[in-house]
Design an enzyme around this catalytic site. Structure first.
Site, short mmCIF file in Angstrom:
data_model
loop_
_atom_site.label_atom_id
_atom_site.label_comp_id
_atom_site.label_asym_id
_atom_site.label_seq_id
_atom_site.Cartn_x
_atom_site.Cartn_y
_atom_site.Cartn_z
N ASP A 170 0.76 -1.29 0.08
CA ASP A 170 0.06 -0.17 -0.01
C ASP A 170 0.94 1.39 -0.02
OD1 ASP A 170 -2.32 1.30 0.10
OD2 ASP A 170 -2.71 1.14 2.07
N GLY A 206 -0.20 5.28 -4.70
CA GLY A 206 -0.63 6.48 -4.94
C GLY A 206 -0.10 7.68 -4.22
N ASN A 216 -11.13 -2.76 -4.93
CA ASN A 216 -10.33 -1.79 -5.94
C ASN A 216 -10.86 -1.41 -7.44
OD1 ASN A 216 -7.07 -2.86 -4.43
ND2 ASN A 216 -8.20 -1.19 -4.24
C1 IPE Z 1 -5.63 -2.70 0.08
O1 IPE Z 1 -5.03 -1.24 -0.15
C2 IPE Z 1 -5.30 -3.28 -1.13
C3 IPE Z 1 -4.03 -3.53 -1.78
C4 IPE Z 1 -2.90 -3.14 -1.26
C5 IPE Z 1 -4.02 -4.36 -2.87
P1 IPE Z 1 -6.35 -0.26 -0.39
O2 IPE Z 1 -5.66 1.19 -0.75
O3 IPE Z 1 -7.36 -0.45 -1.29
O4 IPE Z 1 -6.93 -0.25 1.22
P2 IPE Z 1 -7.80 1.15 1.76
O5 IPE Z 1 -8.72 1.58 0.81
O6 IPE Z 1 -6.77 2.09 2.09
O7 IPE Z 1 -8.75 0.28 2.91
C1 IPE Z 2 -1.79 0.20 -3.24
O1 IPE Z 2 -1.38 1.57 -3.27
C2 IPE Z 2 -1.83 -0.36 -4.69
C3 IPE Z 2 -3.38 -1.04 -4.88
C4 IPE Z 2 -4.33 -0.88 -3.94
C5 IPE Z 2 -3.69 -1.69 -6.01
P1 IPE Z 2 -2.63 2.63 -3.28
O2 IPE Z 2 -2.83 3.02 -4.71
O3 IPE Z 2 -3.80 2.12 -2.59
O4 IPE Z 2 -1.91 3.73 -2.87
P2 IPE Z 2 -2.36 4.91 -1.72
O5 IPE Z 2 -3.05 4.18 -0.48
O6 IPE Z 2 -3.58 5.60 -2.45
O7 IPE Z 2 -1.37 5.66 -1.41
MG MG Z 3 -4.19 2.67 -0.51
#
Ligand code: IPE
Ligand code: IPE
Ligand code: MG
Length: 237
Positions: free
Chosen positions: A18, A21, A66
């Protein structure tokens, strides 16, 4: 200090990748740049886990929730996943057994075919088991297991009283594998986000402030050290 291979031997580790982004946002880059860097880190950490004798690793790559992200981001993640599926044949050389967790029927047919091929080609490898969770949800996995057992009961193959924890385990994507000893979540979030709900019953949770694209081999050493300092009681005293 002990070498990592001395304290990682035989461990089973869940990793919620995680923070991709936020990593990109901090650099003024599109979120997809974070996913790209995150995928590189995934590959390096997989190799490292292999080197230090980890028994199995569970990477959370894409959740059932997701799909609610913008189509462009979902598309970019799926394309990256496809690229890594092609590269994944390397893991055969690395002697990893590769297992995909989650409902793959929602993915592109050519990806499904590659996933099946990779699993078959690596099934008899004797090294680490590399699990990649894609379109995976812990609740969906439990529902699927319940449904499979109900079908067996309906066909007269199983009696309701035969449904126990072992029967449920046998219908999980992870059947035959060890529950994760600990689940690591970088990016500072303190939740499971629907990851391995059944298997995490007694997993230690290790959360770290680093964003996944910045995650290094040294961070994994720190997480394992943290896990090794915990006292697991499994309900005992
Ligand atoms: C969990 O992360 C899913 C993956 C890392 C694949 P998210 O970014 O989707 O989780 P939330 O939305 O913060 O709970
Ligand atoms: C994890 O990183 C990747 C997936 C959930 C596919 P994020 O995309 O959730 O990154 P943040 O949490 O928005 O920083
Ligand atoms: Mg995330």
């Amino acid at each position: 200090m002990a070498q990592p291979e001395q304290f990682a031997q035989g461990l089973s580790i869940g990793i919620i990748m995680d923070g991709n982004g936020r990593w990109a946002k901090k650099r003024g880059l599109p979120r997809t740049a974070g996913h790209k860097k995150g995928a590189e880190v995934f590959q390096d950490i997989t190799r490292y886990c292999n080197e230090i004798g980890v028994e199995s690793v569970y990477f959370y790559a894409f959740s059932t929730e997701n799909w609610s992200r913008p189509a462009e981001e979902v598309g970019a993640i799926m394309r990256l996943f496809g690229e890594y599926l092609i590269k994944a044949f390397d893991y055969e050389k690395e002697n990893n057994r590769v297992v995909f967790l989650g409902d793959r029927t929602a993915l592109e047919p050519r990806y499904q075919k590659l996933m099946d091929e990779i699993e078959q080609k690596t099934a008899h490898n004797t090294g680490m088991t590399l699990n990649v969770a894609v379109n995976y949800g812990g609740r969906a996995e439990i529902v699927r297991a319940a449904r499979a057992l109900a079908e067996k009961v309906a066909k007269g193959e199983l009696r309701p009283e035969d449904i126990d924890e072992a029967a449920m385990c046998s219908e999980m994507y992870t059947h035959g594998q060890k529950d994760p000893d600990f689940i690591l979540r970088p990016s500072g979030e303190k939740r499971l986000s629907n990851f391995m709900l059944w298997q995490a019953a007694y997993s230690e949770l290790v959360e770290m402030d680093v964003l996944w694209p910045d995650f290094t081999r040294h961070d994994l050493d720190l997480a394992i050290e943290e896990f090794n300092r915990r006292t697991r009681r499994f309900g005992g005293i």
